[in-house]
Design a protein around this motif. Structure first.
Motif, PDB file in Angstrom:
ATOM      1  N   UNK A 197       8.609  75.829  36.987  1.00 44.65           N
ATOM      2  CA  UNK A 197       8.943  74.406  37.003  1.00 44.65           C
ATOM      3  C   UNK A 197       9.760  74.002  38.223  1.00 44.65           C
ATOM      4  N   UNK A 198      10.489  74.950  38.783  1.00 44.17           N
ATOM      5  CA  UNK A 198      11.453  74.621  39.837  1.00 44.17           C
ATOM      6  C   UNK A 198      10.812  74.014  41.077  1.00 44.17           C
ATOM      7  N   UNK A 199       9.565  74.344  41.313  1.00 45.61           N
ATOM      8  CA  UNK A 199       8.900  73.841  42.515  1.00 45.61           C
ATOM      9  C   UNK A 199       8.267  72.467  42.308  1.00 45.61           C
ATOM     10  N   UNK A 200       8.440  71.886  41.122  1.00 47.19           N
ATOM     11  CA  UNK A 200       7.785  70.612  40.814  1.00 47.19           C
ATOM     12  C   UNK A 200       8.822  69.553  40.440  1.00 47.19           C
ATOM     13  N   UNK A 221      14.902  71.831  38.414  1.00 45.89           N
ATOM     14  CA  UNK A 221      13.915  71.549  39.450  1.00 45.89           C
ATOM     15  C   UNK A 221      14.598  71.204  40.768  1.00 45.89           C
ATOM     16  N   UNK A 222      13.966  71.627  41.870  1.00 42.38           N
ATOM     17  CA  UNK A 222      14.519  71.331  43.196  1.00 42.38           C
ATOM     18  C   UNK A 222      14.462  69.834  43.476  1.00 42.38           C
ATOM     19  N   UNK A 223      13.421  69.167  42.988  1.00 42.83           N
ATOM     20  CA  UNK A 223      13.244  67.738  43.243  1.00 42.83           C
ATOM     21  C   UNK A 223      13.329  66.977  41.918  1.00 42.83           C
ATOM     22  N   UNK A 261       0.061  65.981  28.290  1.00 40.84           N
ATOM     23  CA  UNK A 261      -0.258  67.253  27.666  1.00 40.84           C
ATOM     24  C   UNK A 261       0.987  68.130  27.693  1.00 40.84           C
ATOM     25  N   UNK A 262       1.350  68.749  26.540  1.00 45.91           N
ATOM     26  CA  UNK A 262       2.520  69.643  26.533  1.00 45.91           C
ATOM     27  C   UNK A 262       2.325  70.792  27.512  1.00 45.91           C
ATOM     28  N   UNK A 263       3.355  71.127  28.244  1.00 50.81           N
ATOM     29  CA  UNK A 263       3.281  72.268  29.155  1.00 50.81           C
ATOM     30  C   UNK A 263       3.268  73.559  28.341  1.00 50.81           C
ATOM     31  N   UNK A 264       2.409  74.507  28.700  1.00 50.16           N
ATOM     32  CA  UNK A 264       2.292  75.761  27.920  1.00 50.16           C
ATOM     33  C   UNK A 264       3.419  76.741  28.264  1.00 50.16           C
ATOM     34  N   UNK A 265       4.634  76.372  27.863  1.00 49.74           N
ATOM     35  CA  UNK A 265       5.784  77.220  28.164  1.00 49.74           C
ATOM     36  C   UNK A 265       5.734  78.504  27.346  1.00 49.74           C
TER      37      UNK A 265
END
Length: 316
Positions: A197-200, A221-223, A261-265
């Protein structure tokens, strides 16, 4: 037998707050001599000096600082006592002011308000939407009678008044990580880790309190884009411009419509946040407020539990 009067304590507080006798006299609309006399009588009754000179100004002594803290509590309780008497004298209140955190299910709120209006047709209801500590800030400032808050009254800037307020666990709200079905995170084709997730870009919701102590959701997240309402966050991620943790009840229609859509964590994709019912003094609440509380407790009993939220997410 009490040695000091409320009026003497009030004059003492006025001088301490204003920083001088002349300034205090202007604020309480009394002569400087009457204010000075009241404070002098209080000092004689207590047997300790409350102020000392510092150049042309005065300041509190050590005992004075302690007495001011006690005086604030005493005068606040006296004001509450009078408010209780006024409530009993006037009967049903004419206006009910409620602060509601934006994650509270709107359909439940509307049903509760409708019931209260049915029982009290002449009642005016004012609803303030808030985020995180915002509801408690409104309550502390005296701008609302009740708060449905994401924080108990002892948090979000309320710690100093924890002994004067009341908080109860009201309900849990389930949050899930979600994004547009075409979002790059969904294209990875595997369970996601938080590192993915950090790159998004994450969309977060800002605390509505003036202190703005925190924001909703994971902030790794970075952004980040920070908005003031969850509806804005939903609109942004429906356009594929980021991801967010959002209340499942609010985004279920968008999930069913294929917009989200739920993220498939792999883990942590569903989180539960407690909401609290907060108020300052139950004795000051009128019959309309009490009806609101009773109906609120009844309606929230039927809300999904943490287990059913997890089950619903698994089936999605």
């Amino acid at each position: 037998m009490l040695k000091a009067t409320l009026e003497q304590w009030r004059m003492f507080k006025a001088v301490a707050d204003a920083g001088g006798f002349n300034q205090a006299a202007e604020q309480v609309h009394k002569s400087q001599s009457s204010v000075h006399h009241a404070v002098q009588k209080l000092e004689n009754a207590l047997g300790v000096p409350l102020f000392e000179s510092e150049g042309r100004r005065i300041k509190l002594t050590g005992p004075g600082e302690l007495m001011l803290r006690r005086a604030n509590f005493l005068l606040n309780e006296a004001q509450k006592t009078e408010a209780v008497a006024h409530s009993m004298q006037s009967g049903a209140e004419t206006v009910l002011r409620v602060a509601v955190d934006i994650i509270f299910p709107s359909e439940v709120l509307y049903a509760v308000l409708d019931k209260v209006s049915e029982d009290f047709p002449l009642l005016r209801i004012e609803v303030e939407e808030a985020v995180l500590s915002g509801a408690n800030s409104l309550l502390k400032a005296g701008n609302v009678d009740l708060a449905i808050s994401a924080l108990p009254i002892s948090e979000g800037g309320q710690q100093e008044d924890a002994g004067n307020g009341f908080s109860e666990d009201l309900c849990q709200i389930g949050f899930i990580a979600a994004a547009h079905p075409e979002h790059p995170l969904h294209q990875l084709g595997r369970p996601l880790h938080t590192d993915d997730l950090k790159a998004h870009r994450q969309i977060v919701v800002r605390d509505s309190s003036t202190e703005r102590k925190t924001d909703y959701g994971w902030l790794g997240a970075e952004q980040r884009w920070t908005v003031s309402h969850i509806r804005t966050s939903i609109d942004i991620i429906c356009k594929g411009l980021g991801f967010a943790w959002l209340p499942l009840a609010m985004i279920e229609p968008y999930i069913n419509a294929g917009q989200l859509k739920p993220l498939p964590m792999e883990s942590g994709g569903c989180r539960n946040a407690m909401l609290y019912l907060n108020f300052e003094d139950g004795d000051c609440l009128g019959p309309a407020a009490r009806t609101f509380i009773g109906e609120l407790r009844y309606r929230t009993m039927a809300l999904p539990t943490a287990e059913s939220i997890d089950s619903s997410l698994t089936k999605t």
